[in-house]
Design a protein around this motif. Structure first.
Motif, PDB file in Angstrom:
ATOM      1  N   LEU A 170      10.963  15.752  88.647  1.00 33.91           N
ATOM      2  CA  LEU A 170      11.288  17.128  88.229  1.00 33.91           C
ATOM      3  C   LEU A 170      12.512  17.150  87.317  1.00 33.91           C
ATOM      4  O   LEU A 170      12.663  18.049  86.503  1.00 33.91           O
ATOM      5  N   ALA A 171      13.388  16.173  87.470  1.00 37.81           N
ATOM      6  CA  ALA A 171      14.567  16.056  86.598  1.00 37.81           C
ATOM      7  C   ALA A 171      14.993  14.599  86.591  1.00 37.81           C
ATOM      8  O   ALA A 171      15.011  13.949  87.642  1.00 37.81           O
ATOM      9  N   ALA A 172      15.310  14.084  85.402  1.00 37.32           N
ATOM     10  CA  ALA A 172      15.818  12.709  85.282  1.00 37.32           C
ATOM     11  C   ALA A 172      17.241  12.772  84.741  1.00 37.32           C
ATOM     12  O   ALA A 172      17.524  13.524  83.807  1.00 37.32           O
ATOM     13  N   GLY A 173      18.131  11.995  85.334  1.00 40.44           N
ATOM     14  CA  GLY A 173      19.526  11.988  84.895  1.00 40.44           C
ATOM     15  C   GLY A 173      19.723  11.066  83.697  1.00 40.44           C
ATOM     16  O   GLY A 173      19.156   9.978  83.641  1.00 40.44           O
ATOM     17  N   VAL A 174      20.523  11.541  82.741  1.00 44.01           N
ATOM     18  CA  VAL A 174      20.915  10.696  81.605  1.00 44.01           C
ATOM     19  C   VAL A 174      22.318  10.172  81.904  1.00 44.01           C
ATOM     20  O   VAL A 174      23.214  10.954  82.254  1.00 44.01           O
TER      21      VAL A 174
ATOM     22  N   LYS B 171      26.826  17.113  83.555  1.00 40.29           N
ATOM     23  CA  LYS B 171      25.610  16.296  83.602  1.00 40.29           C
ATOM     24  C   LYS B 171      24.617  16.623  82.505  1.00 40.29           C
ATOM     25  O   LYS B 171      24.463  17.784  82.129  1.00 40.29           O
ATOM     26  N   VAL B 172      23.938  15.602  82.024  1.00 36.85           N
ATOM     27  CA  VAL B 172      22.850  15.770  81.060  1.00 36.85           C
ATOM     28  C   VAL B 172      21.542  15.407  81.772  1.00 36.85           C
ATOM     29  O   VAL B 172      21.429  14.315  82.331  1.00 36.85           O
ATOM     30  N   LEU B 173      20.592  16.341  81.764  1.00 39.09           N
ATOM     31  CA  LEU B 173      19.300  16.087  82.423  1.00 39.09           C
ATOM     32  C   LEU B 173      18.153  16.113  81.416  1.00 39.09           C
ATOM     33  O   LEU B 173      18.211  16.845  80.419  1.00 39.09           O
ATOM     34  N   LEU B 174      17.116  15.344  81.734  1.00 40.05           N
ATOM     35  CA  LEU B 174      15.843  15.441  81.010  1.00 40.05           C
ATOM     36  C   LEU B 174      14.840  16.101  81.950  1.00 40.05           C
ATOM     37  O   LEU B 174      14.726  15.701  83.121  1.00 40.05           O
ATOM     38  N   ILE B 175      14.132  17.092  81.434  1.00 39.82           N
ATOM     39  CA  ILE B 175      13.159  17.793  82.267  1.00 39.82           C
ATOM     40  C   ILE B 175      11.745  17.462  81.765  1.00 39.82           C
ATOM     41  O   ILE B 175      11.369  17.833  80.663  1.00 39.82           O
ATOM     42  N   PRO B 176      10.982  16.714  82.571  1.00 41.44           N
ATOM     43  CA  PRO B 176       9.615  16.318  82.144  1.00 41.44           C
ATOM     44  C   PRO B 176       8.693  17.540  81.947  1.00 41.44           C
ATOM     45  O   PRO B 176       8.832  18.523  82.650  1.00 41.44           O
TER      46      PRO B 176
END
Ligand code: NDP
Length: 327
Positions: free
Chosen positions: A35-39, A322-327
Motif C-alpha cells: 500500500l506504501a513503499a518507503g524511499v 518521509k518520501v513514500l511511493l504509492i502503488p
C-alpha cells in the motif's frame, strides 16, 4: 505485478517500470499487497552503484501493506493482516514477498502510510539514541539534516530522552520543522563560508564553549570535519550516512586531538539482526506512534511510476520528512 527496477547503475533515469506475473510466497514467506513503499537514501546509493548490487534489480527495502497469501509453515500471519518491513528487497512494487520472520505487525490505529514511513527511519533513530550513543538526560546533541526523514524522528527521540538538541538544516521551512520536532536551536549550515570552522564555532557559542556530547551525522563528507570539531571531550561522533558523499579515509590520531572522542559508523542491520531486538525496537517505535508521542511527518507521496522523481527530490535536498511511493 508492477515494479520499479534499476536497469543498471546510474542516475534516476535508470529506473524503469516493469510488469510481470505475481510472485508466490515460498516456505516462511508472505505475499503482501504493497500500500506504501518507503524511499530511503540507501535506495539511491544502490541505484547509483555507490553500494554494490546486481542489475537489473527491483529497488526498495521498506513498505507496508496487507498480507494476501502465506507460504508453507507460516502461522504468525494470515490474509488481511497489516504488516510493515524495513529490510526486505523489492518494495518498490505493488506486490512484495517478505520473510514472515522479518515482518512487523502494525498495531491497530496506525495506517499503512504511517507504518511504511516510520519503519526504517524510525528503527534507525531508535538504535542511534539507544545504542550507538545512548542519549542521557541533560546532554546536548547535534543532529544534522534535522528536517529529514531520520532527522525529525531522531530529534524527537533525543528530546524525549531528556537531551537538548541542536539541529542543522538548509532552509527556513526546514528550520521551522526541526524546531517543531523539539530542536532548541537550528543552525543554517548552508550559509557557512567554511563549515569545518563555522559549525564548531556556532556549536561552542551555544554550549558555553563545551561542545556537544554527541553528533549524529547522516550527511557525511560535507559535515565530518565540522562534526568532529564540535564534540566535547569524550563525546561521540556517530556517522550513520553520507547524503553528501562518503567520508574519506581518516587518520585515527585525529580522534585523540578532538578530545579522546568515540567514532562509529553504524548500520541498521546490525541493530536488528536478532529477532528479540527487532521486536523490542519495533514495539517501542510503534508504541510511541500509537500513543501520539512520536509524530511521523510524511512530506511527499509519489505514484509508484514516479520513483525517479522521488529520487531526484531526495538527492536534490528538496524533501522534508518521509518520501513514500504509492502503488
Ligand atoms: P533525509 O530525508 O535526511 O534527506 C537527506 C538530507 O540530507 C537532505 O534533505 C539534506 O537536508 C541533507 N543533505 C546535506 N547535504 C546534502 C547533499 N549534498 N545532498 C543531499 N542531501 C544533503 O534522508 P534519510 O532520512 O533517508 O537519510 C538520512 C541519512 O541517514 C542518509 O545519509 C542515509 O543514508 C542515512 N541512513 C542510515 C541508516 C543506517 O542505519 N546507517 C539507516 C537509514 C538512513 P538539508 O537540506 O537540511 O541539508
Amino acid at each position: 505485478m508492477r515494479s520499479i527496477v534499476a536497469m543498471k547503475a546510474g542516475g534516476p533515469e535508470v529506473l524503469a517500470e516493469v510488469t510481470g506475473s505475481d510472485p508466490e510466497p515460498g516456505p516462511g514467506q508472505i505475499l503482501v499487497e504493497v500500500l506504501a513503499a518507503g524511499v530511503n537514501f540507501i535506495d539511491t546509493y544502490l541505484r547509483s552503484g555507490l553500494y554494490p548490487m546486481a542489475y537489473p534489480s527491483t529497488l526498495g527495502r521498506e513498505g507496508a501493506g496487507h498480507v494476501i497469501a502465506v507460504g508453507e509453515g507460516v502461522t504468525s500471519y494470515g490474509e488481511g493482516d497489516l504488516v510493515a518491513w524495513f529490510d526486505q528487497s523489492g518494495s518498490y512494487a505493488d506486490r512484495a514477498v517478505i520473510e514472515a520472520d522479518h515482518a512487523l505487525r502494525v498495531p491497530d490505529g496506525i495506517g499503512a502510510g504511517t507504518a511504511a514511513a516510520v519503519a526504517l527511519q524510525g528503527l534507525t533513530a531508535h538504535y542511534l539514541v539507544t545504542s550507538s550513543h545512548p542519549v542521557a538526560e541533560g546532554e546536548t546533541v547535534l543532529v544534522h539534516a534535522g528536517a529529514g526523514g531520520v532527522g525529525l524522528l531522531l530529534t524527537q527521540m533525543a528530546v524525549a530522552r531528556g537531551a537538548r538538541v541542536l539541529a542543522t538544516t538548509s532552509s527556513d521551512k526546514k528550520a521551522e520543522l526541526a524546531r517543531g520536532a523539539g530542536a532548541d536551536a537550528v543552525l543554517r549550515y548552508d550559509e557557512y563560508a567554511d563549515i569545518s570552522t563555522d559549525l564548531p564555532r556556532e556549536v561552542r557559542e551555544l554550549t558555553d564553549g563545551a561542545g556537544v556530547n554527541a553528533v549524529y551525522d547522516g550527511v557525511g563528507r560535507a559535515t565530518f570535519d565540522g562534526s568532529l570539531a564540535s564534540l566535547a571531550p569524550r563525546g561521540s561522533l556517530v556517522v550513520f550516512g553520507g547524503a553528501s558523499g562518503p567520508v574519506p579515509p581518516l587518520d585515527i590520531q585525529r580522534l585523540n586531538r578532538a578530545g579522546s572522542v568515540f567514532l562509529s559508523r553504524p548500520t541498521l542491520v546490525d541493530f536488528t539482526a536478532d529477532r528479540n531486538e527487532r521486536a523490542w525496537r519495533a514495539e517501542e517505535l510503534f508504541g510511541a506512534v500509537a500513543d501520539g508521542s512520536l509524530d511521523v511527518r510524511i512530506g511527499h507521496r509519489y505514484p509508484l511510476a514516479e520513483a525517479a522523481e522521488a529520487h531526484r527530490a531526495l538527492e536534490g535536498r528538496a524533501t522534508t520528512g518521509k518520501v513514500l511511493l504509492i502503488p
